[in-house]
Design a protein around this motif. Structure first.
Motif, short mmCIF file in Angstrom:
data_model
loop_
_atom_site.label_atom_id
_atom_site.label_comp_id
_atom_site.label_asym_id
_atom_site.label_seq_id
_atom_site.Cartn_x
_atom_site.Cartn_y
_atom_site.Cartn_z
N ASP A 92 -5.79 -0.78 -4.72
CA ASP A 92 -5.22 -1.35 -3.49
C ASP A 92 -6.20 -2.38 -2.91
O ASP A 92 -7.16 -2.01 -2.25
CB ASP A 92 -4.91 -0.26 -2.47
N GLU A 93 -5.97 -3.62 -3.18
CA GLU A 93 -6.82 -4.72 -2.73
C GLU A 93 -8.31 -4.41 -2.93
O GLU A 93 -9.07 -4.34 -1.98
CB GLU A 93 -6.54 -5.03 -1.26
N SER A 141 0.84 -1.22 0.00
CA SER A 141 0.00 0.00 0.00
C SER A 141 0.86 1.25 0.00
O SER A 141 0.56 2.22 -0.71
CB SER A 141 -0.92 0.02 1.23
MG MG Z 1 -2.07 -2.87 2.13
#
Ligand code: MG
Ligand code: ADP
Length: 357
Positions: free
Chosen positions: A161-162, A41
């Protein structure tokens, strides 16, 4: 298109990113995988300056982001970011969520922004929700809106991000389908994800991150089938297998069975074999005498088309295959498996079962 040289990021004494250098070309689709807490991240957040890097260089389309005098907001708008939590404005309708950026930041006319927004809503399959509010939508729908909202700003690069990890499992595929569609349209994307099959299928390159560095990178085949380095290999092995820890004879059998079913669906293993695995797991556990620390592990090798069940139980050496009480169970297990082997190593009893296909 994106050039990163010796990027680093520290929080106090904690060095989260150490010397990351990568070049990403237009149209590339990069998946970033790796254990949590390794800086994935932070890497994305540094790329679009949500975090200020501690050192290094980021060049986007020939413009250096960290130079004084760079128009950061303008360059940042070239990159759309989709977060795990959708971050939609809850007091605005879906349509207004999509038009507020273009109207206020890009100074587009409202009518023009509305038209483009409706086009994007159609693209993500949610045109009929234009006048709903975000909390009237499911998680998967909200995430698709969040993607459309990014696209409304006309970014050259999308960072994810995910994007599916906050979603109910039933909603993951609709979001992945939208990302696949963008890939087909040639969008440049960097995607941090835990969805390994997805990463394998969609990416042009995969970055495996560990402890603040890109530890290994390569094509999906290289990373998933032939990882060269130790930690990558261990990570890939871990995510491809099912691990189930048990510490009481009163363990939750139905949950274990559920996980086996999911594992089989993920690897396209037939329901017949899935049933067989559930029986083998249950019977293997019935053989155990010490439940203080058991780990049941199921791994599938696509290449060899083989299924391996491993049961590791801490305690004194006991070969369950030689206990008289177990005779019927052992006979049954041997019928369901190609081989059943017992060994004892470093305080652990290990049963290794090669499942018949
Ligand atoms: Mg992360
Ligand atoms: P990942 O996305 O791979 O799980 P992150 O980039 O979120 O990892 O975090 C990497 C490390 O940096 C973690 O140890 C995390 O605790 C730390 N970290 C992240 N953000 C901050 C912050 N704002 N302040 C201090 N430490 C942080």
């Amino acid at each position: 298109m994106i050039q990163v040289e010796h990027l680093s990021k520290k929080y106090g004494d904690l060095e989260v990113l150490k010397d990351v250098s990568v070049h990403i070309k237009k149209g590339e689709i990069i998946s970033v995988i790796g254990p949590s807490g390794t800086g994935k991240s932070t890497f994305l957040r540094c790329l679009n300056l949500l975090e200020t890097p501690s050192g290094g260089k980021i060049v986007i389309d020939g413009e250096s982001l960290l130079d004084k005098g760079t128009d950061v907001p303008r360059i940042r708008r070239k990159m759309g970011m989709v977060f795990q939590s959708f971050n939609l404005y809850s007091h605005l309708t879906v349509l207004d969520n999509l038009t507020i950026g273009p109207v206020t930041l890009l100074k587009k006319k409202q009518a023009e922004a509305d038209r483009k927004a409706m086009e994007l809503l159609k693209m993500v399959g949610l045109a009929e929700k234009a006048y709903n509010f975000p909390d009237e939508l499911s998680g998967g729908q909200q995430q698709r809106i969040a993607i459309a909202r990014c696209l409304a700003m006309d970014p050259g690069i999308l960072l994810f991000d995910e994007p599916t990890s906050a979603l109910d499992p039933t909603m993951v595929s609709e979001v992945l389908a939208v990302i696949r569609r963008l890939a087909r349209d040639g969008m440049t994307m960097i995607i941090v994800t835990h969805e390994m099959e997805f990463a394998r299928n969609i990416s042009t390159r995969v970055f495996y991150m560990d402890e603040g560095v890109i530890y290994e990178e390569g094509t999906p085949e290289q990373i998933f089938d032939h990882p060269r380095r130790e930690k990558t290999r261990a990570f890939i092995q871990r995510v491809r297998s099912l691990q189930y820890a048990i510490n009481s004879p009163l363990y939750d059998l139905y949950r274990l069975q559920g996980e086996i079913v999911l594992f089989c669906e993920k690897h396209v293993i037939s329901p017949k074999i899935s049933n067989r695995l559930q029986i083998i797991a249950e019977e293997t556990l019935q053989l155990q005498s010490d439940f203080t620390d058991i780990l049941l592990q199921l791994s599938y090798s696509e290449k060899e088309d083989s299924l391996l069940m491993q049961c590791t139980a801490a305690g004194t050496p006991v070969n369950p295959l030689e206990q008289e009480d177990n005779e019927i169970r052992v006979t049954m297990l041997k019928a369901l498996c190609e081989s059943v082997e017992y060994s004892y190593n470093e305080g652990k009893n290990l049963l290794l079962l090669r499942v018949r296909r």
